[in-house]
Design a protein around this motif. Structure first.
Motif, PDB file in Angstrom:
ATOM      1  N   VAL A   1      47.516  10.039 -39.871  1.00 40.16           N
ATOM      2  CA  VAL A   1      45.993  10.296 -40.060  1.00 40.16           C
ATOM      3  C   VAL A   1      45.616   9.529 -41.031  1.00 40.16           C
ATOM      4  O   VAL A   1      46.066   9.486 -42.094  1.00 40.16           O
ATOM      5  N   HIS A   2      44.623   8.554 -41.023  1.00 35.88           N
ATOM      6  CA  HIS A   2      43.989   7.833 -41.839  1.00 35.88           C
ATOM      7  C   HIS A   2      42.784   8.671 -42.561  1.00 35.88           C
ATOM      8  O   HIS A   2      42.297   9.125 -42.299  1.00 35.88           O
TER       9      HIS A   2
ATOM     10  N   HIS B   1      37.301   7.674 -39.745  1.00 35.17           N
ATOM     11  CA  HIS B   1      36.993   7.288 -38.273  1.00 35.17           C
ATOM     12  C   HIS B   1      37.363   8.454 -37.519  1.00 35.17           C
ATOM     13  O   HIS B   1      38.137   7.774 -36.642  1.00 35.17           O
ATOM     14  N   ILE B   2      37.105   9.429 -37.499  1.00 36.84           N
ATOM     15  CA  ILE B   2      37.484  10.863 -36.814  1.00 36.84           C
ATOM     16  C   ILE B   2      37.310  10.455 -35.297  1.00 36.84           C
ATOM     17  O   ILE B   2      37.813  11.115 -34.411  1.00 36.84           O
TER      18      ILE B   2
ATOM     19  N   SER C   1      32.644   6.150 -36.956  1.00 34.34           N
ATOM     20  CA  SER C   1      32.341   4.635 -36.755  1.00 34.34           C
ATOM     21  C   SER C   1      31.115   4.591 -36.206  1.00 34.34           C
ATOM     22  O   SER C   1      30.420   5.393 -35.751  1.00 34.34           O
TER      23      SER C   1
ATOM     24  N   SER D   1      43.611   8.886 -36.448  1.00 36.33           N
ATOM     25  CA  SER D   1      42.417   9.845 -36.802  1.00 36.33           C
ATOM     26  C   SER D   1      42.983  11.186 -36.654  1.00 36.33           C
ATOM     27  O   SER D   1      43.643  11.679 -35.990  1.00 36.33           O
TER      28      SER D   1
ATOM     29  N   CYS E   1      30.233   5.817 -32.401  1.00 35.88           N
ATOM     30  CA  CYS E   1      30.668   7.314 -32.315  1.00 35.88           C
ATOM     31  C   CYS E   1      29.968   8.016 -31.408  1.00 35.88           C
ATOM     32  O   CYS E   1      28.519   7.725 -31.489  1.00 35.88           O
TER      33      CYS E   1
ATOM     34  N   ARG F   1      37.781   8.059 -33.347  1.00 33.33           N
ATOM     35  CA  ARG F   1      38.763   6.924 -32.876  1.00 33.33           C
ATOM     36  C   ARG F   1      39.658   7.635 -32.313  1.00 33.33           C
ATOM     37  O   ARG F   1      40.422   8.670 -32.794  1.00 33.33           O
TER      38      ARG F   1
END
Length: 237
Positions: free
Chosen positions: A75-76, A154-155, A181, A161, A184, A157
């Motif tokens: 997860v980023h 960027h949840i 993003s 995410s 979205c 994507r």
């Protein structure tokens, strides 16, 4: 004061970042785009933040040192700090939590340390695009221990995410805000687990032409990095 912002972009130290994304070029492009508050968030490192902060000061920008951490779950997470020394201390810690795999420049891209005059200082050999062994439930508290603030990137994507990899937002993770993003889905906030979760947008620029014109703003009592973190901690209020 009402300031435009974008808090997620990459330099040529990220293996997926364009070679033209030097710290100086990034700062200059942000200034041309009218973005006043910026952050450099390379993958799993703050190594180009010293040059970026210096270049940003030259253009009159308020810049925060940061990182896009990749958790154990891939997860980023955007991690931002009020001061460079705290960011670099966190960066040194993250380096000890990386996989021992070395980067393959031909496959993943080169990873360049730069100064503010576009001189190459060196090449990072660690595989910055990989995951650390830091769990997503531990990330917010770990970043907070270095004086910083963390929130998922960027949840909306499908890959790298929080929602794409884990399928849910859990308040127990300790994130005060979420990044989305520009494309979205408009109904994302209607999910039951996202009720009341505030969103901000970010360009996540890996190339200079991905930096948009200023389009979102934050109201701050003063133009300081700490004021930006406090604004984010309050959910953008």
């Amino acid at each position: 004061m009402n300031l435009s912002f974008d808090l997620h972009m990459h330099s040529c130290l990220s293996p997926c970042g364009g070679d033209e994304n030097t710290p100086a070029n990034l700062a200059g492009m942000c200034a041309l785009a009218g973005i006043q508050v910026v952050a450099l968030t390379d993958h799993n490192t703050c190594g180009n933040c010293p040059a970026f902060l210096e270049a940003a000061r030259h253009y009159g920008l308020l810049a925060l040192p940061g990182m896009e951490l990749t958790t154990l779950e891939e997860v980023h997470v955007v991690c931002l700090f009020p001061e460079l020394d705290r960011a670099m201390a966190f960066s040194n810690h993250v380096r000890t939590r990386l996989s021992p795999i070395q980067n393959d420049p031909k496959r993943f891209g080169e990873q360049w340390y730069m100064d503010t005059e576009d001189h190459i200082l060196g090449e990072e050999t660690a595989f910055l695009a990989g995951a650390t062994d830091i769990g997503v439930y531990d990330t917010a508290a770990l970043v907070r221990s270095y004086g910083g603030l963390a929130y998922p990137a960027h949840i909306d994507r499908p890959a790298f995410s929080l929602l794409g990899n884990l399928g849910l937002w859990d308040e127990a993770m300790g994130f005060p805000i979420a990044e989305i993003s520009a494309n979205c889905p408009p109904d994302l906030g209607q999910r039951p687990d996202l009720k009341g979760v505030p969103f901000i947008q970010a360009c996540d620029a890996h190339y200079l032409d991905q930096i948009p014109d200023a389009h979102q703003y934050m109201e701050l009592p003063q133009a300081t990095a700490q004021a930006v973190l406090d604004w984010l901690r309050r959910g953008g209020r």
